[in-house]
Design an enzyme around this catalytic site. Sequence first.
Site, PDB file in Angstrom:
ATOM      1  N   ASP A 161     -38.301  -3.300 -50.260  1.00  0.00           N
ATOM      2  CA  ASP A 161     -38.233  -2.801 -48.880  1.00  0.00           C
ATOM      3  C   ASP A 161     -39.619  -2.812 -48.250  1.00  0.00           C
ATOM      4  O   ASP A 161     -40.529  -3.542 -48.675  1.00  0.00           O
ATOM      5  CB  ASP A 161     -37.587  -1.397 -48.880  1.00  0.00           C
ATOM      6  CG  ASP A 161     -36.852  -1.077 -47.586  1.00  0.00           C
ATOM      7  OD1 ASP A 161     -37.515  -0.635 -46.634  1.00  0.00           O
ATOM      8  OD2 ASP A 161     -35.625  -1.281 -47.519  1.00  0.00           O
ATOM      9  N   ASP A 162     -39.805  -1.999 -47.248  1.00  0.00           N
ATOM     10  CA  ASP A 162     -41.011  -1.928 -46.417  1.00  0.00           C
ATOM     11  C   ASP A 162     -42.285  -1.790 -47.271  1.00  0.00           C
ATOM     12  O   ASP A 162     -42.269  -1.145 -48.319  1.00  0.00           O
ATOM     13  CB  ASP A 162     -40.857  -0.694 -45.517  1.00  0.00           C
ATOM     14  CG  ASP A 162     -41.762  -0.733 -44.322  1.00  0.00           C
ATOM     15  OD1 ASP A 162     -42.684  -1.549 -44.300  1.00  0.00           O
ATOM     16  OD2 ASP A 162     -41.531   0.081 -43.409  1.00  0.00           O
ATOM     17  N   TRP A 218     -29.538   9.699 -35.488  1.00  0.00           N
ATOM     18  CA  TRP A 218     -30.152   9.120 -36.676  1.00  0.00           C
ATOM     19  C   TRP A 218     -29.758   9.950 -37.908  1.00  0.00           C
ATOM     20  O   TRP A 218     -29.763  11.181 -37.864  1.00  0.00           O
ATOM     21  CB  TRP A 218     -31.691   9.099 -36.549  1.00  0.00           C
ATOM     22  CG  TRP A 218     -32.329   8.674 -37.821  1.00  0.00           C
ATOM     23  CD1 TRP A 218     -32.390   7.421 -38.333  1.00  0.00           C
ATOM     24  CD2 TRP A 218     -32.952   9.537 -38.784  1.00  0.00           C
ATOM     25  NE1 TRP A 218     -33.012   7.431 -39.562  1.00  0.00           N
ATOM     26  CE2 TRP A 218     -33.371   8.722 -39.858  1.00  0.00           C
ATOM     27  CE3 TRP A 218     -33.187  10.915 -38.847  1.00  0.00           C
ATOM     28  CZ2 TRP A 218     -34.021   9.234 -40.983  1.00  0.00           C
ATOM     29  CZ3 TRP A 218     -33.833  11.424 -39.961  1.00  0.00           C
ATOM     30  CH2 TRP A 218     -34.246  10.584 -41.014  1.00  0.00           C
ATOM     31  N   CYS A 277     -30.132  -3.718 -39.999  1.00  0.00           N
ATOM     32  CA  CYS A 277     -30.468  -2.313 -40.162  1.00  0.00           C
ATOM     33  C   CYS A 277     -31.256  -1.927 -38.918  1.00  0.00           C
ATOM     34  O   CYS A 277     -32.061  -2.710 -38.434  1.00  0.00           O
ATOM     35  CB  CYS A 277     -31.318  -2.157 -41.421  1.00  0.00           C
ATOM     36  SG  CYS A 277     -32.113  -0.566 -41.597  1.00  0.00           S
ATOM     37  N   ASP A 279       0.858  -1.182   0.000  1.00  0.00           N
ATOM     38  CA  ASP A 279       0.000   0.000   0.000  1.00  0.00           C
ATOM     39  C   ASP A 279       0.896   1.234   0.000  1.00  0.00           C
ATOM     40  O   ASP A 279       1.914   1.276   0.706  1.00  0.00           O
ATOM     41  CB  ASP A 279      -0.868   0.033   1.270  1.00  0.00           C
ATOM     42  CG  ASP A 279      -1.855  -1.132   1.322  1.00  0.00           C
ATOM     43  OD1 ASP A 279      -2.136  -1.714   0.263  1.00  0.00           O
ATOM     44  OD2 ASP A 279      -2.331  -1.438   2.434  1.00  0.00           O
ATOM     45  N   ASP A 309     -34.793  -5.019 -40.203  1.00  0.00           N
ATOM     46  CA  ASP A 309     -34.825  -3.654 -39.684  1.00  0.00           C
ATOM     47  C   ASP A 309     -35.287  -3.642 -38.218  1.00  0.00           C
ATOM     48  O   ASP A 309     -35.869  -4.624 -37.739  1.00  0.00           O
ATOM     49  CB  ASP A 309     -35.805  -2.840 -40.555  1.00  0.00           C
ATOM     50  CG  ASP A 309     -35.476  -1.361 -40.596  1.00  0.00           C
ATOM     51  OD1 ASP A 309     -34.711  -0.896 -39.745  1.00  0.00           O
ATOM     52  OD2 ASP A 309     -36.008  -0.673 -41.493  1.00  0.00           O
ATOM     53  N   ASP A 318     -29.380   5.968 -42.721  1.00  0.00           N
ATOM     54  CA  ASP A 318     -30.446   6.359 -43.657  1.00  0.00           C
ATOM     55  C   ASP A 318     -30.046   7.592 -44.448  1.00  0.00           C
ATOM     56  O   ASP A 318     -30.769   8.005 -45.354  1.00  0.00           O
ATOM     57  CB  ASP A 318     -31.740   6.662 -42.890  1.00  0.00           C
ATOM     58  CG  ASP A 318     -32.508   5.394 -42.584  1.00  0.00           C
ATOM     59  OD1 ASP A 318     -32.207   4.353 -43.185  1.00  0.00           O
ATOM     60  OD2 ASP A 318     -33.418   5.452 -41.727  1.00  0.00           O
TER      61      ASP A 318
HETATM   62  C1  DGJ Z   1     -35.467   2.332 -41.909  1.00  0.00           C
HETATM   63  C2  DGJ Z   1     -34.387   1.859 -42.820  1.00  0.00           C
HETATM   64  O1  DGJ Z   1     -33.157   2.361 -42.417  1.00  0.00           O
HETATM   65  C3  DGJ Z   1     -34.732   2.270 -44.244  1.00  0.00           C
HETATM   66  O2  DGJ Z   1     -33.702   1.909 -45.116  1.00  0.00           O
HETATM   67  C4  DGJ Z   1     -36.028   1.618 -44.629  1.00  0.00           C
HETATM   68  O3  DGJ Z   1     -35.866   0.230 -44.683  1.00  0.00           O
HETATM   69  C5  DGJ Z   1     -37.108   2.003 -43.651  1.00  0.00           C
HETATM   70  N1  DGJ Z   1     -36.715   1.746 -42.306  1.00  0.00           N
HETATM   71  C6  DGJ Z   1     -38.373   1.252 -43.953  1.00  0.00           C
HETATM   72  O4  DGJ Z   1     -39.362   1.488 -43.031  1.00  0.00           O
END
Ligand code: DGJ
Length: 686
Positions: free
Chosen positions: A330-331, A169, A483, A50, A442, A505
Amino acid sequence: MITVAGATFLLTTAQTSYAFAVDPAGYLRHLHWGGRIDRVGDFEAPARWDLSTNDMLADITPQEYPVHGRFRYAEQCLALRFADGMRELRVEVTGHRVDDDELVVSLADAQRAIAIDLHYLVHEQWDLIERWAVVRNDGAEPVVLESVFSAQFRVPYEDLTFRNVQGMWAAEQHAFTQPVSYGKIVIEARRGISTHHHNPYVVLGRHATETTGEVWFGVLRHSGNFKGIVEQSQYGGTSFQLGVNDYDFELRLPPGGQFATPAVVAGYSGAGLGAMSHRLHAFGRSLMAPGIRDVLYNSWEATGFDVTADNQITLARRAKDMGVELFVVDDGWFGRRGQDSDGLGDWWVNRDKFPDGLAPMIEAVRDLGLRFGIWVEPEMVNPNADLYRDHPNWIHREPDREPDLARQQFVLDLSRPDVQDFVVGTLDQLLSEYDIDYVKWDANRPMSQVGADRDVWVRHVDALYDVVRRIKAKHPGVLIEACASGGGRVDLGALTVFDDFWPSDNTDARDRLDIQRGYSYVYPAKAMRAWVTDSPNFLTQRAVPLRFRFHVAMMGTLGIGADLTKLSDDELGQAAKLVAKYCEIRATVQDGDFHRLDDPSANDYRLLEYSAPDQAVVFAFLPASLLGRRGTQVRLRGLDPDATYRFYAEWRHQERSGRYLMAHGFPLWLQGDYASDVIVFDRVTA
Ligand code: DGJ
């Protein structure tokens, strides 16, 4: 290589060594992390005392895995609570075992029946080691882990430089450095994902540039809440620890139960940041499915939620003309999905948009000679979905509170086995019914309201990995992209089970230059999807020439996300040429070594290079010409000094030795704003 001599442990990779020993006070004392030392006999851990009653051994000894108790006030790796409320731990080393490249050193608190196994895995070929800990409750009563880190590391210097990324984001992965001084630097994630805000790694530099100076680094293999703490000590040196965040965390270990922390992949470079990136990139690639990645088209920015068989086939035809190989819807294709408030969780095909199911569209895409991919968000549910109506208790919520909505959706409690089975079953059915090569997975909101179970942060991530592995076991050929609203889940844990990342994004090519640079410190280009999208960019409203947009996206795995129905024939022709050029260089881009080159110019050139045994590729960007006609000098790296390379620059073919190109370089002059070039150096075979 692992060498054990008495109570001294030495881990050796091609260029580095890591050593520690049991010291006379019984601590597992850290001894060395740096350049290679082969002779274990050089190391010793003499007795220490110590320094004063306020500066005790427990604090002044750099330990491999310090635990709570015994005058330990500095950061510790393990704190827990016994059933009787007591918390002091007194551990000693009880043994070790070596199994090939893995060393396990066992510690135990004999009185309180807690065992800790410290795992050290040596990745000799990548100059990396990997560390994690397993804590086991050998007692008859449960214990509660309050804080359990993966490892602590020590660097014997002060006043180092700390490096990570910051962002949000659509602005992820902005690299920053800050000086380390007395006190602590803490980075963390508290949202259930590794987040857009920081990344789960610690990099400490000493006079570090891209090619010189020392760098010590650790990267956590975990996709959830993490914490990294850097602490410069009053006793000399700097420690850092990484692991699962102890914020809002508790984990109950029943008698006989154990918890394995996520691993930290760690290394030392005596040759700057570039060598660190090469090692981490090679390691990262080794985790991924082999093979060159396709040029992809993704429909999100073109059609949003309004996907139909017709508009997707129209896009696919134009994509094919450009040279695209994989078409991803995609979505929007499922449930009652017309906007973000509906349909998540109902993974049946939307018959308004696809009256005959997905099969005719997939067949049309396949008839064009393209592979097919699809978007899913399996961890989520909208309130307006049959899944939620059927299982309102499947989400994270506090029973007497309104559940938190973000992007109009809830997070499913993936730690529940029934939810896991639902996700695996849904994806299995989708992938079995349709001919699908690629899935974009996602996750568009953070977790919240996890209630009383504070281990859910960890169990969600474990369940995610498990679910993805189960799906892959059933569909081994399918590649899965991670993602999370862009780059919310870019980490080495995800890379262990996923095959690709969507870094942001933000597809604005100018912004992407910075995002991709930040990304490149730790993650390989092969795991970096980059799309060419419309100009002006939907997010930034910045107009950027097609060539510049392509060149930026060609630095990763190339994707196209533009609305191809709006491109003129001339633009389509240009695009096709750029796709073809990418295909010529993509093996080097995806599997080569990446170099962030110096720019000696007063103008703002961004110079990046990929090098492979037979080829090197230099990407040069001048986003804004600040000083008129001033050019730059590009000095390459990673070439064979004795080989000759052929390249085209200054409007002519040239040949130079690798030595010349690395020592002297070549002049480059771009003009105007958003100017860019890609210069290929082919090794001339004798
Ligand atoms: C967030 C993703 O980063 C986008 O590229 C896309 O896929 C959207 N979501 C779809 O809702």
